[in-house]
Scaffold this motif. Sequence first.
Motif, PDB file in Angstrom:
ATOM      1  N   MET A   1     -18.017 -82.853  50.998  1.00 26.45           N
ATOM      2  CA  MET A   1     -18.260 -81.493  51.444  1.00 26.45           C
ATOM      3  C   MET A   1     -17.056 -81.027  52.249  1.00 26.45           C
ATOM      4  O   MET A   1     -16.631 -81.679  53.198  1.00 26.45           O
ATOM      5  CB  MET A   1     -19.521 -81.475  52.309  1.00 26.45           C
ATOM      6  N   ALA A   2     -16.497 -79.915  51.894  1.00 28.49           N
ATOM      7  CA  ALA A   2     -15.330 -79.374  52.589  1.00 28.49           C
ATOM      8  C   ALA A   2     -15.741 -78.729  53.904  1.00 28.49           C
ATOM      9  O   ALA A   2     -16.861 -78.254  54.064  1.00 28.49           O
ATOM     10  CB  ALA A   2     -14.636 -78.354  51.697  1.00 28.49           C
ATOM     11  N   SER A   3     -14.827 -78.747  54.846  1.00 32.17           N
ATOM     12  CA  SER A   3     -15.082 -78.136  56.152  1.00 32.17           C
ATOM     13  C   SER A   3     -14.907 -76.621  56.070  1.00 32.17           C
ATOM     14  O   SER A   3     -14.151 -76.109  55.249  1.00 32.17           O
ATOM     15  CB  SER A   3     -14.118 -78.702  57.187  1.00 32.17           C
ATOM     16  N   ASP A   4     -15.592 -75.927  56.969  1.00 29.77           N
ATOM     17  CA  ASP A   4     -15.508 -74.470  57.036  1.00 29.77           C
ATOM     18  C   ASP A   4     -14.403 -74.055  57.993  1.00 29.77           C
ATOM     19  O   ASP A   4     -14.242 -74.654  59.066  1.00 29.77           O
ATOM     20  CB  ASP A   4     -16.825 -73.878  57.564  1.00 29.77           C
ATOM     21  N   GLN A   5     -13.676 -73.006  57.634  1.00 29.36           N
ATOM     22  CA  GLN A   5     -12.649 -72.462  58.517  1.00 29.36           C
ATOM     23  C   GLN A   5     -13.262 -72.049  59.855  1.00 29.36           C
ATOM     24  O   GLN A   5     -12.646 -72.213  60.904  1.00 29.36           O
ATOM     25  CB  GLN A   5     -11.964 -71.255  57.856  1.00 29.36           C
ATOM     26  N   SER A   6     -14.496 -71.560  59.824  1.00 28.44           N
ATOM     27  CA  SER A   6     -15.146 -71.134  61.070  1.00 28.44           C
ATOM     28  C   SER A   6     -15.332 -72.320  62.031  1.00 28.44           C
ATOM     29  O   SER A   6     -15.222 -72.153  63.248  1.00 28.44           O
ATOM     30  CB  SER A   6     -16.485 -70.452  60.788  1.00 28.44           C
ATOM     31  N   PHE A   7     -15.590 -73.519  61.505  1.00 31.03           N
ATOM     32  CA  PHE A   7     -15.726 -74.685  62.372  1.00 31.03           C
ATOM     33  C   PHE A   7     -14.370 -75.061  62.972  1.00 31.03           C
ATOM     34  O   PHE A   7     -14.282 -75.409  64.151  1.00 31.03           O
ATOM     35  CB  PHE A   7     -16.333 -75.875  61.623  1.00 31.03           C
ATOM     36  N   VAL A   8     -13.320 -74.984  62.184  1.00 28.95           N
ATOM     37  CA  VAL A   8     -11.977 -75.278  62.685  1.00 28.95           C
ATOM     38  C   VAL A   8     -11.616 -74.287  63.790  1.00 28.95           C
ATOM     39  O   VAL A   8     -11.074 -74.668  64.834  1.00 28.95           O
ATOM     40  CB  VAL A   8     -10.936 -75.239  61.548  1.00 28.95           C
ATOM     41  N   ASP A   9     -11.936 -73.015  63.588  1.00 21.86           N
ATOM     42  CA  ASP A   9     -11.684 -71.998  64.609  1.00 21.86           C
ATOM     43  C   ASP A   9     -12.475 -72.298  65.882  1.00 21.86           C
ATOM     44  O   ASP A   9     -11.965 -72.131  66.992  1.00 21.86           O
ATOM     45  CB  ASP A   9     -12.041 -70.607  64.085  1.00 21.86           C
ATOM     46  N   TYR A  10     -13.703 -72.764  65.727  1.00 17.70           N
ATOM     47  CA  TYR A  10     -14.543 -73.117  66.871  1.00 17.70           C
ATOM     48  C   TYR A  10     -13.919 -74.281  67.642  1.00 17.70           C
ATOM     49  O   TYR A  10     -13.854 -74.264  68.871  1.00 17.70           O
ATOM     50  CB  TYR A  10     -15.955 -73.468  66.393  1.00 17.70           C
ATOM     51  N   VAL A  11     -13.458 -75.301  66.930  1.00 16.56           N
ATOM     52  CA  VAL A  11     -12.816 -76.445  67.577  1.00 16.56           C
ATOM     53  C   VAL A  11     -11.607 -75.970  68.382  1.00 16.56           C
ATOM     54  O   VAL A  11     -11.444 -76.321  69.556  1.00 16.56           O
ATOM     55  CB  VAL A  11     -12.402 -77.516  66.545  1.00 16.56           C
ATOM     56  N   ALA A  12     -10.765 -75.151  67.765  1.00 22.31           N
ATOM     57  CA  ALA A  12      -9.567 -74.649  68.444  1.00 22.31           C
ATOM     58  C   ALA A  12      -9.935 -73.845  69.690  1.00 22.31           C
ATOM     59  O   ALA A  12      -9.289 -73.976  70.736  1.00 22.31           O
ATOM     60  CB  ALA A  12      -8.740 -73.805  67.487  1.00 22.31           C
ATOM     61  N   GLU A  13     -10.983 -73.046  69.591  1.00 23.00           N
ATOM     62  CA  GLU A  13     -11.429 -72.248  70.736  1.00 23.00           C
ATOM     63  C   GLU A  13     -11.938 -73.145  71.863  1.00 23.00           C
ATOM     64  O   GLU A  13     -11.620 -72.938  73.036  1.00 23.00           O
ATOM     65  CB  GLU A  13     -12.534 -71.292  70.287  1.00 23.00           C
ATOM     66  N   GLN A  14     -12.726 -74.156  71.507  1.00 17.32           N
ATOM     67  CA  GLN A  14     -13.288 -75.053  72.510  1.00 17.32           C
ATOM     68  C   GLN A  14     -12.188 -75.860  73.213  1.00 17.32           C
ATOM     69  O   GLN A  14     -12.260 -76.081  74.416  1.00 17.32           O
ATOM     70  CB  GLN A  14     -14.302 -76.007  71.889  1.00 17.32           C
ATOM     71  N   VAL A  15     -11.197 -76.303  72.472  1.00 18.16           N
ATOM     72  CA  VAL A  15     -10.123 -77.107  73.048  1.00 18.16           C
ATOM     73  C   VAL A  15      -9.293 -76.264  74.015  1.00 18.16           C
ATOM     74  O   VAL A  15      -8.855 -76.744  75.052  1.00 18.16           O
ATOM     75  CB  VAL A  15      -9.248 -77.733  71.950  1.00 18.16           C
ATOM     76  N   GLY A  16      -9.068 -75.012  73.674  1.00 17.99           N
ATOM     77  CA  GLY A  16      -8.387 -74.099  74.584  1.00 17.99           C
ATOM     78  C   GLY A  16      -6.908 -74.379  74.789  1.00 17.99           C
ATOM     79  O   GLY A  16      -6.400 -74.183  75.887  1.00 17.99           O
ATOM     80  N   LEU A  17      -6.216 -74.805  73.756  1.00 18.63           N
ATOM     81  CA  LEU A  17      -4.785 -75.065  73.875  1.00 18.63           C
ATOM     82  C   LEU A  17      -3.934 -73.973  73.244  1.00 18.63           C
ATOM     83  O   LEU A  17      -2.718 -74.123  73.128  1.00 18.63           O
ATOM     84  CB  LEU A  17      -4.444 -76.425  73.258  1.00 18.63           C
ATOM     85  N   GLY A  18      -4.565 -72.908  72.817  1.00 18.49           N
ATOM     86  CA  GLY A  18      -3.825 -71.776  72.256  1.00 18.49           C
ATOM     87  C   GLY A  18      -3.003 -72.167  71.043  1.00 18.49           C
ATOM     88  O   GLY A  18      -3.447 -72.932  70.190  1.00 18.49           O
ATOM     89  N   GLU A  19      -1.778 -71.652  71.015  1.00 19.15           N
ATOM     90  CA  GLU A  19      -0.903 -71.867  69.854  1.00 19.15           C
ATOM     91  C   GLU A  19      -0.349 -73.282  69.764  1.00 19.15           C
ATOM     92  O   GLU A  19       0.265 -73.638  68.767  1.00 19.15           O
ATOM     93  CB  GLU A  19       0.237 -70.858  69.875  1.00 19.15           C
ATOM     94  N   ARG A  20      -0.555 -74.085  70.803  1.00 21.73           N
ATOM     95  CA  ARG A  20      -0.078 -75.473  70.749  1.00 21.73           C
ATOM     96  C   ARG A  20      -0.885 -76.298  69.759  1.00 21.73           C
ATOM     97  O   ARG A  20      -0.381 -77.280  69.213  1.00 21.73           O
ATOM     98  CB  ARG A  20      -0.159 -76.109  72.128  1.00 21.73           C
TER      99      ARG A  20
END
Length: 117
Positions: A1-20
């Motif tokens: 099962m492929a991952s959803d872009q929305s989940f990747v966006d959620y991970v990035a938001e939760q981590v809070g490292l911005g463009e890094r």
Amino acid sequence: MASDQSFVDYVAEQVGLGERLTHKRMFGEYALYLDGKVVGFVCDNSLFVKPTPAATALAPQLPLRPPYPGAKDYPVADELLDEPPVLQRLLHQTAEALPPPKPKKPKAPPKPRASRT
């Protein structure tokens, strides 16, 4: 099962490292990069962190499983998505434990074509 872009966006938001923190789609899943180093993967809508001494020291309770068939076991950090400071520290220390990325070889110029006359 492929991952959803929305989940990747959620991970990035939760981590809070911005463009890094960046990601690249690979075979329906995603590699996560921190400052150019692969620190983890998003596979089957789960967050996998590269196994390093940092992961063992900071989050020894994380379950282990392979992110894709044939892979070795990686810590699954889904439960840390609710603890952004811990997850951020884990990704920072994982990146520090990894060697710098190898420089990419420059592309060779195209070979001239022989003209047909």
